[in-house]
Write an enzyme that holds these catalytic residues in place. Structure first.
Site, PDB file in Angstrom:
ATOM      1  N   ASP A  12       0.869  -1.183   0.000  1.00  0.00           N
ATOM      2  CA  ASP A  12       0.000   0.000   0.000  1.00  0.00           C
ATOM      3  C   ASP A  12       0.903   1.230   0.000  1.00  0.00           C
ATOM      4  O   ASP A  12       2.133   1.115  -0.184  1.00  0.00           O
ATOM      5  CB  ASP A  12      -0.994  -0.039   1.178  1.00  0.00           C
ATOM      6  N   HIS A  13       0.310   2.405   0.211  1.00  0.00           N
ATOM      7  CA  HIS A  13       1.092   3.654   0.171  1.00  0.00           C
ATOM      8  C   HIS A  13       2.171   3.686   1.252  1.00  0.00           C
ATOM      9  O   HIS A  13       3.242   4.244   1.038  1.00  0.00           O
ATOM     10  CB  HIS A  13       0.154   4.862   0.335  1.00  0.00           C
ATOM     11  N   CYS A  69       3.015  -3.198   4.082  1.00  0.00           N
ATOM     12  CA  CYS A  69       2.177  -2.063   4.465  1.00  0.00           C
ATOM     13  C   CYS A  69       2.885  -1.378   5.627  1.00  0.00           C
ATOM     14  O   CYS A  69       4.061  -1.673   5.881  1.00  0.00           O
ATOM     15  CB  CYS A  69       0.743  -2.493   4.786  1.00  0.00           C
ATOM     16  N   THR A  71       2.579  -1.467   9.007  1.00  0.00           N
ATOM     17  CA  THR A  71       2.976  -2.378  10.089  1.00  0.00           C
ATOM     18  C   THR A  71       3.323  -3.770   9.583  1.00  0.00           C
ATOM     19  O   THR A  71       3.892  -4.579  10.323  1.00  0.00           O
ATOM     20  CB  THR A  71       1.816  -2.555  11.085  1.00  0.00           C
ATOM     21  N   HIS A 102      10.953 -23.315   8.886  1.00  0.00           N
ATOM     22  CA  HIS A 102       9.982 -24.057   9.703  1.00  0.00           C
ATOM     23  C   HIS A 102       8.550 -23.969   9.181  1.00  0.00           C
ATOM     24  O   HIS A 102       7.788 -24.910   9.324  1.00  0.00           O
ATOM     25  CB  HIS A 102      10.004 -23.535  11.149  1.00  0.00           C
ATOM     26  N   ARG A 136       9.931 -32.693  10.659  1.00  0.00           N
ATOM     27  CA  ARG A 136       8.852 -32.563  11.640  1.00  0.00           C
ATOM     28  C   ARG A 136       7.884 -31.424  11.317  1.00  0.00           C
ATOM     29  O   ARG A 136       6.773 -31.386  11.844  1.00  0.00           O
ATOM     30  CB  ARG A 136       9.442 -32.362  13.037  1.00  0.00           C
ATOM     31  N   HIS A 137       8.316 -30.496  10.443  1.00  0.00           N
ATOM     32  CA  HIS A 137       7.465 -29.336  10.144  1.00  0.00           C
ATOM     33  C   HIS A 137       6.372 -29.661   9.126  1.00  0.00           C
ATOM     34  O   HIS A 137       5.393 -28.935   9.023  1.00  0.00           O
ATOM     35  CB  HIS A 137       8.322 -28.178   9.636  1.00  0.00           C
TER      36      HIS A 137
HETATM   37  C1  RB5 Z   1      -1.918   2.811   6.469  1.00  0.00           C
HETATM   38  O1  RB5 Z   1      -1.943   4.047   7.102  1.00  0.00           O
HETATM   39  C2  RB5 Z   1      -1.708   1.684   7.470  1.00  0.00           C
HETATM   40  O2  RB5 Z   1      -2.813   1.556   8.285  1.00  0.00           O
HETATM   41  C3  RB5 Z   1      -1.418   0.402   6.748  1.00  0.00           C
HETATM   42  O3  RB5 Z   1      -0.302   0.563   5.953  1.00  0.00           O
HETATM   43  C4  RB5 Z   1      -1.101  -0.825   7.602  1.00  0.00           C
HETATM   44  O4  RB5 Z   1      -0.141  -0.520   8.564  1.00  0.00           O
HETATM   45  C5  RB5 Z   1      -2.240  -1.557   8.141  1.00  0.00           C
HETATM   46  O5  RB5 Z   1      -2.101  -2.608   8.767  1.00  0.00           O
END
Ligand code: RB5
Length: 149
Positions: A12-13, A69, A71, A102, A136-137
């Site tokens: 994403d952005h 993204c 996070t 794994h 094992r995995h």
């Molecule tokens: C975008 O602002 C943010 O929410 C997205 O990139 C991501 O982190 C969502 O999980």
């Protein structure tokens, strides 16, 4: 001439600039990179790009994918809705190595707002070069999918 290895990537952005840097890195590493967007830093919705990536990996068109993204969590949740996808949120080299060794992960999700370019390149290179250990995995991975679906 060595054959080009294939990899698909989407963000994403919030992952856009890191995606562009990784495309340059991977191209220099002799990967054929399929860029599924987004194509500018303008705000978009990460599910739109996560689903595109999950589809080309699920279909076998690309063996592995990278999703980014802010996070790493949102886009990882999206790709993991697809039955054949094992998406792993990778924020350091060792997590990335274990995700392949794994978990036989086929999509590496990166937190674009929390890692820098050199960390991302190391995580991705490790992901792309670490083989699944098997053993094992295998039976554990077989238990991941919900039988009712
Ligand atoms: C975008 O602002 C943010 O929410 C997205 O990139 C991501 O982190 C969502 O999980």
């Amino acid at each position: 001439m060595e054959e080009l290895k294939k990899i698909a990537i989407a963000s994403d952005h919030a992952g856009f600039y890191l995606k562009e840097k990784l495309i340059r890195f991977l191209t220099a590493e002799r990967y054929e990179v399929k860029d599924l967007g987004c194509y500018s830093p303008d705000a978009v919705d990460y599910p739109d790009y996560g689903h595109l990536l999950a589809k080309v990996v699920s279909d076998g068109e690309y063996p592995l994918g990278i999703s980014i993204c802010g996070t790493g969590n949102g886009i990882s949740m999206v790709v993991n809705k697809h039955q054949k996808i094992r998406g792993a949120l990778c924020w350091n080299e060792e997590i990335s190595r274990l995700a392949r060794a794994h978990n036989d992960a086929n999509i590496c999700s990166l937190p674009g707002r929390f890692i820098n370019e050199s960390e991302a390149c190391l995580i991705v290179k490790t992901f792309l070069t670490t083989p699944f250990e098997g053993g094992r995995h295998i039976k554990r991975i077989a238990k991941i999918s919900m039988k009712t679906e």
